[in-house]
Design a protein around this motif. Structure first.
Motif, mmCIF file in Angstrom:
data_model
loop_
_atom_site.group_PDB
_atom_site.id
_atom_site.type_symbol
_atom_site.label_atom_id
_atom_site.label_comp_id
_atom_site.label_asym_id
_atom_site.label_seq_id
_atom_site.Cartn_x
_atom_site.Cartn_y
_atom_site.Cartn_z
ATOM 1 N N ARG A 145 -1.702 -15.319 -29.172
ATOM 2 C CA ARG A 145 -2.303 -15.968 -28.003
ATOM 3 C C ARG A 145 -1.444 -15.848 -26.738
ATOM 4 O O ARG A 145 -1.998 -15.678 -25.639
ATOM 5 N N LEU B 61 -2.615 -13.144 -24.638
ATOM 6 C CA LEU B 61 -3.866 -13.364 -23.910
ATOM 7 C C LEU B 61 -3.516 -14.061 -22.599
ATOM 8 O O LEU B 61 -4.031 -13.722 -21.539
ATOM 9 N N CYS C 150 0.974 -19.678 -22.918
ATOM 10 C CA CYS C 150 -0.109 -20.172 -23.772
ATOM 11 C C CYS C 150 0.191 -21.623 -24.148
ATOM 12 O O CYS C 150 1.274 -21.933 -24.623
ATOM 13 N N ILE C 151 -0.783 -22.506 -23.920
ATOM 14 C CA ILE C 151 -0.568 -23.929 -24.214
ATOM 15 C C ILE C 151 -1.185 -24.334 -25.564
ATOM 16 O O ILE C 151 -1.315 -25.520 -25.868
ATOM 17 N N ALA C 152 -1.595 -23.321 -26.343
ATOM 18 C CA ALA C 152 -2.072 -23.547 -27.707
ATOM 19 C C ALA C 152 -3.278 -24.478 -27.783
ATOM 20 O O ALA C 152 -3.443 -25.219 -28.746
ATOM 21 N N CYS C 153 -4.122 -24.424 -26.756
ATOM 22 C CA CYS C 153 -5.292 -25.312 -26.727
ATOM 23 C C CYS C 153 -6.447 -24.784 -27.576
ATOM 24 O O CYS C 153 -7.327 -25.547 -27.980
ATOM 25 N N ASN C 154 -6.482 -23.484 -27.800
ATOM 26 C CA ASN C 154 -7.545 -22.781 -28.557
ATOM 27 C C ASN C 154 -8.913 -22.787 -27.872
ATOM 28 O O ASN C 154 -9.873 -22.252 -28.415
ATOM 29 N N GLN C 155 -9.005 -23.416 -26.706
ATOM 30 C CA GLN C 155 -10.321 -23.655 -26.107
ATOM 31 C C GLN C 155 -11.088 -22.392 -25.724
ATOM 32 O O GLN C 155 -12.299 -22.361 -25.821
ATOM 33 N N ALA C 156 -10.357 -21.373 -25.253
ATOM 34 C CA ALA C 156 -11.073 -20.177 -24.793
ATOM 35 C C ALA C 156 -10.885 -18.996 -25.747
ATOM 36 O O ALA C 156 -11.567 -17.986 -25.613
ATOM 37 N N CYS C 157 -9.984 -19.118 -26.701
ATOM 38 C CA CYS C 157 -9.778 -17.996 -27.634
ATOM 39 C C CYS C 157 -10.457 -18.317 -28.968
ATOM 40 O O CYS C 157 -11.608 -17.952 -29.190
ATOM 41 N N THR D 48 -11.386 -15.385 -24.450
ATOM 42 C CA THR D 48 -10.626 -15.171 -23.233
ATOM 43 C C THR D 48 -9.502 -16.190 -23.283
ATOM 44 O O THR D 48 -9.115 -16.604 -24.388
ATOM 45 N N CYS D 49 -8.977 -16.597 -22.149
ATOM 46 C CA CYS D 49 -7.868 -17.544 -22.202
ATOM 47 C C CYS D 49 -8.068 -18.608 -21.141
ATOM 48 O O CYS D 49 -8.412 -18.289 -20.002
ATOM 49 N N LEU D 50 -7.841 -19.852 -21.505
ATOM 50 C CA LEU D 50 -8.023 -20.948 -20.550
ATOM 51 C C LEU D 50 -7.141 -20.743 -19.321
ATOM 52 O O LEU D 50 -7.599 -20.923 -18.194
ATOM 53 N N VAL D 51 -5.889 -20.321 -19.533
ATOM 54 C CA VAL D 51 -4.991 -20.185 -18.374
ATOM 55 C C VAL D 51 -5.040 -18.789 -17.757
ATOM 56 O O VAL D 51 -4.427 -18.547 -16.725
HETATM 57 FE FE1 SF4 Z 1 -3.447 -20.033 -25.492
HETATM 58 FE FE2 SF4 Z 1 -5.244 -19.321 -23.742
HETATM 59 FE FE3 SF4 Z 1 -5.953 -19.570 -26.294
HETATM 60 FE FE4 SF4 Z 1 -5.396 -21.761 -24.831
HETATM 61 S S1 SF4 Z 1 -7.074 -20.339 -24.538
HETATM 62 S S2 SF4 Z 1 -4.635 -21.238 -26.903
HETATM 63 S S3 SF4 Z 1 -3.793 -20.990 -23.498
HETATM 64 S S4 SF4 Z 1 -4.522 -18.096 -25.460
#
Ligand code: SF4
Ligand code: NAP
Length: 670
Positions: free
Chosen positions: A312, A315, A335-342, A353-356
């Motif tokens: 992550r 990403l 990466c803040i390990a939120c999992n929200q967009a991945c 994709t990636c939240l940040v």
């Molecule tokens: Fe990391 Fe981006 Fe996935 Fe959040 S969405 S866990 S910031 S890679």
């Protein structure tokens, strides 16, 4: 050099990797479908340009039975070789290296053709697998070998054999899923025959000059998982069979222990890989919750492993390695390990994709070019929407002024970062602070901007990212001193008594409950291991122990009006963790609540039609938000070109992922 271990080359005999960074396997949704895999190629090429030593694709099935879901990616014929050539060529053009992961889903396959060692349904899929016949087992090994041969033909530099996370190979290894009585089941020797024979067959198919990574489940975190001695034995046997690298796998997907989410301590599982050091001769890769160069360097310098794997974090920032090498780590978008967009996207069948970093996995679709005509842009509100917009626009050459009424940037993230286990949210603020400096945004904090400040011709464009305020409920007694909003609790540090009722069980209601329950929270990784029942002494099977939670001093009741379980709309891959945490804290969860009034006796309500009074010291309102958008119409009325983004545009789905993406989009297009 600040990161000497991380940036030193790794000699694998036939090939030398430039550094110790492996981009770990992660399915992003660009792997599937027909035609050339150009978008996947562009995604990996961008990361290769950022200097990663070796990358691994998402899981590609060796045959149809091994699919993750119907028609998902597979490597078993010449057409698929042709598809993947677009990936390997794009990566090699950037000087990178890439291995293809071969993943057979076994009973985790989300389709009716799934097969496994035994016909035992998994708790996370609706399909019961058929048990492979002995002939089926042999042909599956052949399929792995053929897939590896084709991967080589497609130009890959290696393959990774997915032996962890509870997929087919793991299912053979553990009695939890292997009840066979033939030569592929029963004794441990028999149960590991499948992985060992698979590695041997793959090595034979690809020859000596090809990277073969074996992803070894070193900590199953399930009942009937492997013992440590068994893990060591398997490591030694896969080395003998021809693996060139062993990668670390932590936890089956069905394990009820968080292994990669935000609350997992940074580098929290490198101790597992360390146990295997010295027991095998080939390089070991460690993994899970490594997101910054100092954590990675510490793991390598401390002798935990020879390489680090991150998925992550690439990403979030494709230039992670480059920035580490140039000691510009304060510029890393972490990466803040939120999992929200991945992962949450993947589990909903959407492209990751990636939240940040909303550009991730959309490399061919965003066009962020330098501007030809510089414009004067005001961005109002320095929450993540405003920050993303201001830095993207200024990065392209616009003259941007960012106004923030509070004394600092960050908006809602300043609350989120106070939730136990969400400390990594600080990185996002740090990243934007640095970007403001690098892109030359003029920042004016502590200034509540007026219409006159914006409408006097000073700016060509105004972007309102003024965010939200907590929704105030219309309820008798709502002005009682015991009533607090979540922002008073999380942001302003309001004093909260020993008995609390929380109205609203969305993401913020859950966060507030965790915040109030964690009186004894510490950031000590040992506490995380104890609370979630991870046995770091590895005395029993699977590395599990009885969880030991320190009970909160508070009595907390979380309420919602809806029927059904609380937290049902939380993130797909993290919701269960939040629900489990509150259960461990003995938080009372009430659904079907109708709130009647608040007075000195507490919160009066009916629960499923039954009248009750919750005798509490405080009621905390977490009932969503309303937009702050009062400047929009006056500005437009005065002829100012005004745009609105983030929570200010739509509070109902207040969401950092949408806010950052909306900010980036307008910043890229304006
Ligand atoms: Fe990391 Fe981006 Fe996935 Fe959040 S969405 S866990 S910031 S890679
Ligand atoms: P939310 O998810 O919309 O939840 C607010 C809750 O309040 C609703 O579930 C609703 O449930 C209740 N509510 C709404 N209006 C009400 C009223 N008039 N009276 C009483 N109750 C009312 O909002 P949130 O919790 O503030 O979260 C905002 C966003 O932040 C979320 O969309 C999420 O993306 C994000 N977030 C996520 C997490 C996470 O996943 N861990 C954490 C923090 C924030 P009932 O109607 O059933 O009572």
């Amino acid at each position: 050099m600040k990161y000497p271990h991380l940036l030193s080359p790794l000699d694998l005999g036939h090939v030398e990797l430039p550094n110790r960074v492996l981009m770990g396997s992660m399915h992003v949704g660009l792997e599937d479908g027909v035609g050339p895999l150009k978008k996947l190629g562009a995604y990996f090429a961008r990361r290769a340009a950022g200097g990663v030593g070796l990358m691994v694709t998402g899981g590609i099935a060796p045959n149809r039975t091994g699919w993750l879901k119907p028609f998902s990616s597979k490597m078993s014929n010449r057409y698929e070789v042709w598809q993947h050539k677009y990936v390997t060529d794009a990566v090699h053009d950037e000087g990178g290296r890439i291995a293809m992961q071969i993943l057979h889903a076994g009973r985790y396959g989300y389709h009716p053709f799934s097969a496994a060692p035994s016909n035992i349904k998994s708790p996370i899929t609706p399909f019961k697998p058929r048990a492979l016949s002995a002939r089926g087992v042999r042909s599956t090994i052949k399929a792995f070998a053929e897939s590896a041969r084709l991967a080589k033909q497609a130009g890959y530099d290696g393959v990774e054999i997915m032996g962890s996370e509870g997929y087919l190979i793991n299912q053979f290894i553990c009695t939890h899923t292997n009840r066979r009585t033939d030569q592929w089941g029963g004794s441990y020797e028999n149960r590991i025959r499948f992985p060992v024979e698979t590695v041997r067959a793959v090595r034979e198919a690809v020859g000596p000059e090809f990277i073969v990574i074996y992803r070894l489940s070193m900590l199953d975190l399930i009942e009937e998982g492997s013992t440590w001695d068994e893990v060591v034995e398997l490591g030694q046997r896969v080395e003998e069979a021809g693996a060139s690298i062993i990668n670390t796998g932590i936890g089956w997907h069905e394990a009820r222990v968080p292994t990669i989410a935000t609350m997992v301590p940074n580098g929290g599982f490198t101790w597992v890989t360390r146990r295997l050091k010295g027991q095998v001769g080939i390089p070991l890769v460690t993994s899970n919750r490594i997101n910054m160069p100092d954590t990675a360097e510490a793991a390598l310098a401390g002798g935990d492993a020879d390489m680090v794997s991150m998925a992550r974090p690439f990403l979030a920032d494709p230039d992670w390695v480059l920035k580490a090498a140039q000691e510009r780590e304060d510029e890393i978008n972490t990466c803040i390990a939120c999992n929200q967009a991945c992962l949450d996207h993947i589990f909903k069948n959407q492209r990751a994709t990636c939240l940040v970093n909303p550009f991730a996995c959309h490399e061919t679709e965003w066009d962020v070019h330098p501007v030809s005509a510089r414009r004067r842009i005001a961005v109002v509100g320095a929450g993540v929407a405003g920050l993303s917009c201001a830095t993207t626009a200024a990065g392209r050459g616009h003259d941007v002024t960012l106004f923030e009424a509070a004394d600092d940037i960050g908006g809602q993230f300043n609350m989120a970062r106070r939730i136990p286990g969400k400390g990594d949210f600080d990185h996002t603020i740090r990243y934007y602070r640095k970007q403001l400096e690098l892109t030359g945004v003029t920042l004016k904090v502590g200034k509540r901007v007026t219409i006159d400040d914006l409408a006097g011709g000073q700016f060509d464009e105004v972007i309102l990212s003024t965010g939200v305020v907590p929704r105030k409920l219309k309820l008798p007694g709502i002005d009682h001193p015991m009533v607090l909003s979540y922002s008073q609790v999380l942001r302003d540090g309001a004093k909260v008594g020993a008995r609390v009722a929380i109205i609203g069980a969305g993401g913020i209601g859950f966060d507030t409950a965790e915040f109030l329950a964690h009186d004894h929270h510490s950031d000590d990784p040992a506490d995380f291991m104890r609370e979630w029942g991870i046995d770091t002494s590895y005395a029993g099977r699977g590395g599990l122990a009885e969880p030991e939670m320190k009970k909160p001093d508070r009595e907390i009741t979380l309420c919602q009006r809806k029927e059904g379980k609380l937290g049902a709309r939380l993130g797909k891959t993290t919701g269960w963790i939040h629900r489990a945490a509150l259960k461990k804290f003995e938080v009372t969860m009430l659904s079907q609540c109708q709130y009647e009034k608040i007075d000195d006796d507490g919160l009066h309500l009916t629960v499923a039609g039954e009248k009750r009074v919750l005798a509490v010291d405080n009621v905390v309102i977490c009932a969503g938000q309303v937009s702050v958008n009062d400047m929009l119409e006056p500005l437009r009325a005065r002829g100012v070109s005004t745009h609105i983004i983030g929570g200010a545009e739509l509070a109902a789905e207040l969401d950092a992922k949408r806010a950052i993406a909306a900010g980036a989009r307008i910043g890229a297009e304006i």
